[in-house]
Scaffold this active site. Structure first.
Site, PDB file in Angstrom:
ATOM      1  N   SER A  95     -10.063   1.405   2.934  1.00 38.83           N
ATOM      2  CA  SER A  95      -9.027   2.005   2.142  1.00 38.83           C
ATOM      3  C   SER A  95      -7.726   1.370   1.326  1.00 38.83           C
ATOM      4  O   SER A  95      -7.231   1.766   0.450  1.00 38.83           O
ATOM      5  CB  SER A  95      -8.430   3.186   2.910  1.00 38.83           C
ATOM      6  N   SER A 114      -9.892  -1.275   7.182  1.00 38.93           N
ATOM      7  CA  SER A 114      -9.483  -0.908   5.901  1.00 38.93           C
ATOM      8  C   SER A 114      -8.488  -2.008   5.140  1.00 38.93           C
ATOM      9  O   SER A 114      -8.284  -2.138   3.971  1.00 38.93           O
ATOM     10  CB  SER A 114      -8.492   0.087   5.729  1.00 38.93           C
ATOM     11  N   LYS A 150       0.857  -1.245   0.060  1.00 36.18           N
ATOM     12  CA  LYS A 150      -0.035  -0.120   0.020  1.00 36.18           C
ATOM     13  C   LYS A 150       0.903   1.227   0.115  1.00 36.18           C
ATOM     14  O   LYS A 150       1.871   1.444   0.585  1.00 36.18           O
ATOM     15  CB  LYS A 150      -0.979  -0.129   1.165  1.00 36.18           C
TER      16      LYS A 150
HETATM   17  N1  GLN Z   1     -13.181   3.305   6.329  1.00 40.05           N
HETATM   18  C1  GLN Z   1     -12.521   3.904   7.461  1.00 40.05           C
HETATM   19  C2  GLN Z   1     -12.237   5.366   7.526  1.00 40.05           C
HETATM   20  O1  GLN Z   1     -12.543   5.817   6.578  1.00 40.05           O
HETATM   21  C3  GLN Z   1     -11.396   3.085   7.972  1.00 40.05           C
HETATM   22  C4  GLN Z   1     -10.094   3.442   7.384  1.00 40.05           C
HETATM   23  C5  GLN Z   1      -9.027   2.609   7.724  1.00 40.05           C
HETATM   24  O2  GLN Z   1      -8.869   1.440   8.337  1.00 40.05           O
HETATM   25  N2  GLN Z   1      -7.858   3.010   7.321  1.00 40.05           N
HETATM   26  O3  GLN Z   1     -11.757   5.920   8.611  1.00 40.05           O
END
Ligand code: GLN
Length: 479
Positions: A152, A176, A77
């Site tokens: 994400s 995520s 990532k």
């Molecule tokens: N979807 C969650 C957010 O927008 C989690 C994001 C993540 O785990 N990086 O914060």
């Protein structure tokens, strides 16, 4: 006829490299050929945002041959620091930025022989659940390119599901890794907070952030986590001074294992197809000898509100460093204040801006007690809910990973509706627990993930359940 190398388990690929049946260079080449194919055309996945074939081939030629991941291509990532390829965090503010050092997890992968073949697309600064909020455009789901891969870490999940690499790294602040794994039909693991070093992971919300792993199978994920886990207190003071755990097993018997099903994660509103696949998975676990019993985590309803105060609060502090002075983008203005303002307005997208504003507000004098302190109290109550369940003799929990399957690109425009994608996943981050998602079947031909959680630092039990479930479901996991 055996399957092409990249479709095999990471452990088998590495052993073939160690035995000289295939080379790291040939595997890297195959990975790039696959990436070119899946990124082409209007349905191209847009899952890799930084790659350099020649540099990867050089890495492959120099990779150590004896390691646990010898020659295995890996996608990382784009918020994890690597000295070749970018670390852009999916943001204009860091577009083109190259880190002067490798994250600890990257050093450990390289030492085990893995070869970095690309940095993956992501929601900007890991804020999102769909990989639509990237400065590099949305990524697509390989199962159905009109749909999101989740987020994400959607680029990493899509790359593994599409066969570019058998394993990938993502990051988790509130689901995520697990949610995109569920949407793409692969395995995704969030380890216990502290189990894996965060050195070199660009901070979003430091008390919630983790590096996580993706694999096509449970064993791929277990092997990767074994490689990257373990003490790194010299670089990350929140890293736990414990050796890497042993996670790989061939034991698929669950006699004596008690699995809890939290009633709050199976609400009456749960989609019937997802409920039915969870029931089938629970039957398979019972058939392996596990005892399944209902439990309650009474503060679950407050997890999303608490998370969406704590995470923005921490992000507003962490992202203050992107001001045009030291990193990435600088937009000049009339004086230093104007430069900060112009850089941050131009550099950050809408969702990141929303979080910084929200976080600054909840931390401000006069509101701190009402919001931030209250959210921290709720976090403690959520931790205690889990502690009570473990104390009652439950070894692991099973739940759906997400309330839906992958949704069409552009379908969710309301930020609050997007936040609800994380309803079953944010609790593990708030309570610092290990949790993973694995395929349990399909609904209307889209993958559905089941989530397994365990007590802190008990990844071994979580994986024991996962190996048994994968074995019991067999091909049904993808049908
Ligand atoms: N979807 C969650 C957010 O927008 C989690 C994001 C993540 O785990 N990086 O914060």
């Amino acid at each position: 006829m055996t399957a092409p190398w990249l479709e095999q388990r990471a452990a088998d690929i590495a052993s073939a490299v160690r035995d000289g049946r295939v080379t790291s260079v040939a595997l890297t080449d195959a990975s790039f050929a696959r990436a070119t194919a899946v990124e082409a055309g209007k349905d191209g996945l847009n899952c890799i945002i930084s790659a350099d074939r020649n540099a990867s081939l050089r890495e492959a030629a120099a990779a150590p041959l004896g390691g646990a991941l010898a020659g295995v291509p890996v996608v990382i990532k784009d918020n994890i620091a690597t000295t070749f390829l970018t670390t852009s965090c999916g943001s204009n503010v860091l577009a083109g930025y190259v880190s002067p050092y490798n994250a600890t997890v990257v050093e450990r992968l390289r030492a085990a022989g893995a070869v970095l073949v690309g940095k993956s697309n992501m929601d900007e600064f890991a804020m999102g659940s769909s990989t639509e909020h990237s400065a590099f455009g949305p990524a697509r789901n390989p199962v159905d390119p009109s749909r999101v891969p989740g987020g994400s870490s959607g680029g990493s999940a899509a790359a593994v599901a599409a066969g570019i690499a058998p394993i990938a790294l993502g990051s988790e602040t509130g689901g995520s890794v697990r949610q995109p794994a569920s949407f793409c039909g692969i395995v995704g693991v969030k380890p216990t907070y502290g189990r894996v070093s965060r050195y070199g992971l660009v901070a979003f919300a430091s008390s919630l952030d983790n590096v996580g792993v993706f694999g096509r199978t449970v064993d791929d994920a277990a092997l990767t986590l074994e490689v990257i886990a373990g003490d790194d207190t010299a670089h990350d003071s929140t890293s736990a001074p414990r050796p890497a755990p042993v996670l790989r097993t061939t034991d698929t018997d669950l006699a004596g294992v008690v699995i809890g099903t939290p009633v709050e994660y199976f609400p009456p509103s749960l989609a019937p197809e997802i409920r039915a696949l969870c029931e089938r998975a629970l039957d398979a676990l019972r058939a392996r000898g596990a005892t399944v019993r209902d439990v309650s985590l009474p503060h679950t309803d407050y997890a999303i509100p608490a998370y969406y105060i704590i995470a923005p609060a921490e992000c507003s502090a962490n992202l203050a460093r992107f001001d045009g002075v030291r990193y990435g983008l600088r937009v000049d203005g009339d004086g230093v204040r104007a430069m900060y303002e112009a850089t941050r307005s131009r550099g950050f997208g809408a969702e990141v801006t929303r979080r910084v504003l929200l976080g600054t507000y909840v931390l401000s004098a006069g509101y701190y007690d009402a919001y931030y302190r209250k959210a921290m109290q709720v976090r403690e109550l959520i931790r205690r809910d889990f502690d009570a369940v473990w104390a009652s003799g439950v070894h692991a929990l099973f739940t759906p990973t997400a309330p839906t399957t992958a949704f069409p690109i552009g379908a969710i425009s309301d930020p609050y509706e997007m936040y609800l994608s994380d309803i079953f996943t944010v609790t593990a981050n708030l309570a610092e627990l290990p949790a993973m998602s694995m395929p349990i079947g399909r609904a209307a031909s889209l993958p559905v993930g089941g989530q397994i959680l365990a007590a802190k630092f008990d990844e071994a039990t979580m994986f024991r359940v996962a190996y048994a479930l994968e074995h019991a479901l067999g091909t049904a996991a993808h049908a």
